[in-house]
Design a protein around this motif. Structure first.
Motif, mmCIF file in Angstrom:
data_model
loop_
_atom_site.group_PDB
_atom_site.id
_atom_site.type_symbol
_atom_site.label_atom_id
_atom_site.label_comp_id
_atom_site.label_asym_id
_atom_site.label_seq_id
_atom_site.Cartn_x
_atom_site.Cartn_y
_atom_site.Cartn_z
ATOM 1 N N LEU A 203 -29.785 41.492 -25.318
ATOM 2 C CA LEU A 203 -29.047 40.027 -25.274
ATOM 3 C C LEU A 203 -28.207 39.707 -24.161
ATOM 4 C CD1 LEU A 203 -29.015 37.221 -26.158
ATOM 5 C CD2 LEU A 203 -27.355 38.448 -28.160
ATOM 6 N N LEU A 204 -27.166 40.784 -23.657
ATOM 7 C CA LEU A 204 -26.653 40.496 -22.699
ATOM 8 C C LEU A 204 -27.414 40.482 -21.001
ATOM 9 C CD1 LEU A 204 -24.086 43.448 -23.424
ATOM 10 C CD2 LEU A 204 -23.527 40.762 -23.340
ATOM 11 N N GLU A 205 -28.524 41.221 -21.223
ATOM 12 C CA GLU A 205 -29.299 41.382 -20.208
ATOM 13 C C GLU A 205 -30.306 39.830 -19.768
ATOM 14 O OE1 GLU A 205 -32.138 44.421 -20.322
ATOM 15 O OE2 GLU A 205 -30.751 46.134 -19.452
ATOM 16 N N ARG A 228 -20.289 48.893 -30.423
ATOM 17 C CA ARG A 228 -18.931 47.972 -29.761
ATOM 18 C C ARG A 228 -18.863 48.593 -28.199
ATOM 19 N NH1 ARG A 228 -15.264 44.067 -30.090
ATOM 20 N NH2 ARG A 228 -13.363 44.247 -28.890
ATOM 21 N N LYS A 229 -18.540 50.112 -28.259
ATOM 22 C CA LYS A 229 -17.719 50.813 -26.771
ATOM 23 C C LYS A 229 -18.970 50.541 -26.197
ATOM 24 C CE LYS A 229 -16.367 54.710 -25.245
ATOM 25 N NZ LYS A 229 -15.388 56.352 -25.580
ATOM 26 N N ALA A 230 -20.133 50.659 -25.774
ATOM 27 C CA ALA A 230 -21.371 50.276 -25.413
ATOM 28 C C ALA A 230 -22.044 49.078 -25.558
ATOM 29 C CB ALA A 230 -22.899 51.096 -26.117
ATOM 30 N N LEU A 231 -21.020 48.386 -25.764
ATOM 31 C CA LEU A 231 -21.809 47.124 -25.167
ATOM 32 C C LEU A 231 -20.491 46.583 -24.128
ATOM 33 C CD1 LEU A 231 -21.910 44.670 -28.935
ATOM 34 C CD2 LEU A 231 -24.281 45.409 -26.532
ATOM 35 N N LEU A 232 -19.225 47.467 -24.749
ATOM 36 C CA LEU A 232 -18.382 46.847 -23.394
ATOM 37 C C LEU A 232 -18.343 47.340 -22.505
ATOM 38 C CD1 LEU A 232 -14.823 47.197 -25.845
ATOM 39 C CD2 LEU A 232 -15.299 45.340 -24.584
ATOM 40 N N THR A 233 -18.866 48.576 -22.257
ATOM 41 C CA THR A 233 -19.412 48.961 -20.936
ATOM 42 C C THR A 233 -20.737 48.068 -20.335
ATOM 43 O OG1 THR A 233 -18.599 51.158 -21.798
ATOM 44 C CG2 THR A 233 -20.121 51.068 -20.215
ATOM 45 N N LYS A 234 -20.928 47.584 -20.979
ATOM 46 C CA LYS A 234 -22.693 46.965 -20.598
ATOM 47 C C LYS A 234 -21.720 45.577 -20.015
ATOM 48 C CE LYS A 234 -27.202 46.494 -20.536
ATOM 49 N NZ LYS A 234 -28.526 46.555 -21.297
ATOM 50 N N ILE A 235 -21.648 45.690 -20.535
ATOM 51 C CA ILE A 235 -20.720 43.687 -20.208
ATOM 52 C C ILE A 235 -20.181 44.049 -19.082
ATOM 53 C CG2 ILE A 235 -18.461 42.380 -20.633
ATOM 54 C CD1 ILE A 235 -19.291 41.850 -23.597
ATOM 55 N N LYS A 236 -19.377 45.201 -18.930
ATOM 56 C CA LYS A 236 -18.372 45.190 -17.370
ATOM 57 C C LYS A 236 -19.564 45.802 -16.204
ATOM 58 C CE LYS A 236 -15.108 48.612 -15.644
ATOM 59 N NZ LYS A 236 -13.818 49.463 -15.502
ATOM 60 N N ARG A 237 -20.585 46.357 -16.924
ATOM 61 C CA ARG A 237 -21.593 46.861 -15.938
ATOM 62 C C ARG A 237 -22.320 45.608 -15.329
ATOM 63 N NH1 ARG A 237 -26.992 48.353 -16.189
ATOM 64 N NH2 ARG A 237 -27.228 48.381 -18.162
ATOM 65 N N LEU A 238 -22.627 44.555 -16.124
ATOM 66 C CA LEU A 238 -23.779 43.333 -15.968
ATOM 67 C C LEU A 238 -22.723 42.432 -14.660
ATOM 68 C CD1 LEU A 238 -25.754 42.962 -18.681
ATOM 69 C CD2 LEU A 238 -26.076 43.565 -15.886
ATOM 70 N N ASN A 239 -21.187 42.239 -15.211
ATOM 71 C CA ASN A 239 -19.819 42.117 -14.413
ATOM 72 C C ASN A 239 -19.731 40.150 -15.326
ATOM 73 O OD1 ASN A 239 -18.222 40.957 -12.833
ATOM 74 N ND2 ASN A 239 -19.151 40.306 -11.048
#
Length: 365
Positions: A203-205, A228-239
């Motif tokens: 969904l983030l993408e 949760r941790k993986a989502l926070l990492t992905k949020i950061k990676r996607l800026n």
């Protein structure tokens, strides 16, 4: 006639099945039945009505086999002592030996297997022959959607399967939605346990390439869980740190639903997703994959939301864009939201359960 009815569930907190169990206890109590709720864990938050028998008090923080034995021994005693006419079993049933023992020793009354998700292995232990043996003689197998009912009938050839949609307490939700919403952004929302089935990572993408970030429409994901941790990492990676925010599980999510422009559900699979009917109760339009099962029994496409081809994330992004940019479509979906869920109301669901229980108990003779 009225009956002594037990609702057996792991807990009364954390998810749609648990909230539905609490609402069902209210419905059955108001129909005049003597209702007891037996919970296996000391985790009670949702509204309920009836006697609460909290077997979680016997857990004492231990997960040992001996501790589990004591709790199930107490379950046996409670069922024997109360002499329930019916037990509605909401538990997941994916441990074959446990289910065999429970059914042969503990469940010595009229049983209903309450199936709340399309993932049938959670409610019917392997091998299939064992499930056929255990549940063929049940008073009933009750599901939350017609899709699940048909799948059970196809897979197991049972003739004792029925479906009643989960209820929504519209008055309760409208009242709770009036409480303070701490979000000051313009935003869309996704809500659910942070696990792989909800596919919040994907969904983030979809959100990132939609028109929403450029319009400064934030995405709030509300829930707790292992991802949760993986989502926070992905949020950061996607800026997307300034666009996407994670909020923990909320006992009262309704102010957040009511304040959102619309809700997005990107699940891989469901049962009868409460978040959709609860969002509509807040008069918030919805976008959802046509996953199995539930969304296509709730969403009237382009009337109260958008039903998207299952797992087509490009189409999901397009639906997000359309719901935001097409004001006529949005206003139609918003205006129809509340009326579209009247068939899931407490009153309508009460009528269905009254008829269901009466016919089941009369069929024994």
């Amino acid at each position: 006639m009225t009956y002594k009815i037990c609702i057996l569930i792991e807990r009364l907190n954390g998810g749609g099945a648990e909230r539905s169990a609490g609402l069902l206890s209210i419905i059955l109590s108001e129909l005049g039945h003597n209702v007891a709720l037996i919970t296996l864990f000391d985790d009670i938050a949702y509204p309920y009505k009836g006697e609460l028998i909290n077997l979680g008090a016997y857990k004492n923080g231990s997960t040992s086999s001996l501790n589990k034995y004591y709790r199930y021994k107490q379950l046996y005693r409670e069922i024997k002592e109360h002499q329930f006419d019916i037990v509605l079993d909401f538990r997941m049933k994916n441990f074959p030996l446990r289910e065999l023992i429970l059914n042969k020793i503990v469940f010595r009354t009229n049983m209903i297997n309450m199936v709340r998700h399309f993932n049938l292995k959670w409610y019917f232990p392997n091998p299939i022959l064992l499930s056929k043996y255990l549940y063929k003689g049940y008073l009933s197998i009750n599901t939350v959607s017609k899709t699940i009912q048909k799948e059970i009938e196809k897979k197991f050839s049972f003739s004792n399967v029925s479906s009643i949609y989960s209820p929504v307490d519209i008055s309760y939700i409208k009242n709770k939605a009036q409480q303070e919403n701490t979000i000051t952004d313009d935003y869309v929302i996704a809500l659910g346990r942070l696990n792989v089935i909800k596919q919040f990572d994907k969904l983030l993408e979809a959100y990132k390439i939609s028109v929403l970030p450029l319009q400064n429409i934030k995405l709030y994901i509300v829930g707790s869980g292992p991802e949760r941790k993986a989502l926070l990492t992905k949020i950061k990676r996607l800026n997307l740190q300034d666009k996407v925010h994670l909020l923990p599980f909320q006992n009262n999510p309704f102010p957040y639903l009511a304040g959102a422009k619309f809700l997005i559900m990107s699940s891989l699979g469901e049962g009868f997703p409460r978040v959709l009917i609860e969002s509509l109760a807040c008069e918030t339009p919805i976008i959802s994959f046509d996953c199995k099962s539930g969304p296509n029994e709730i969403i009237i496409d382009r009337k109260n939301g958008l039903l998207v081809e299952n797992q087509n994330f490009e189409a999901l992004t397009n639906a997000i864009n359309e719901m935001y940019t097409d004001n006529t479509l949005y206003e139609i979906c918003k205006a129809n939201a509340l009326d579209s869920i009247q068939s899931f109301s407490m009153n309508q669901t009460s009528v269905k359960w009254d008829k269901y229980i009466t016919e089941l108990m009369e069929s024994r003779f």
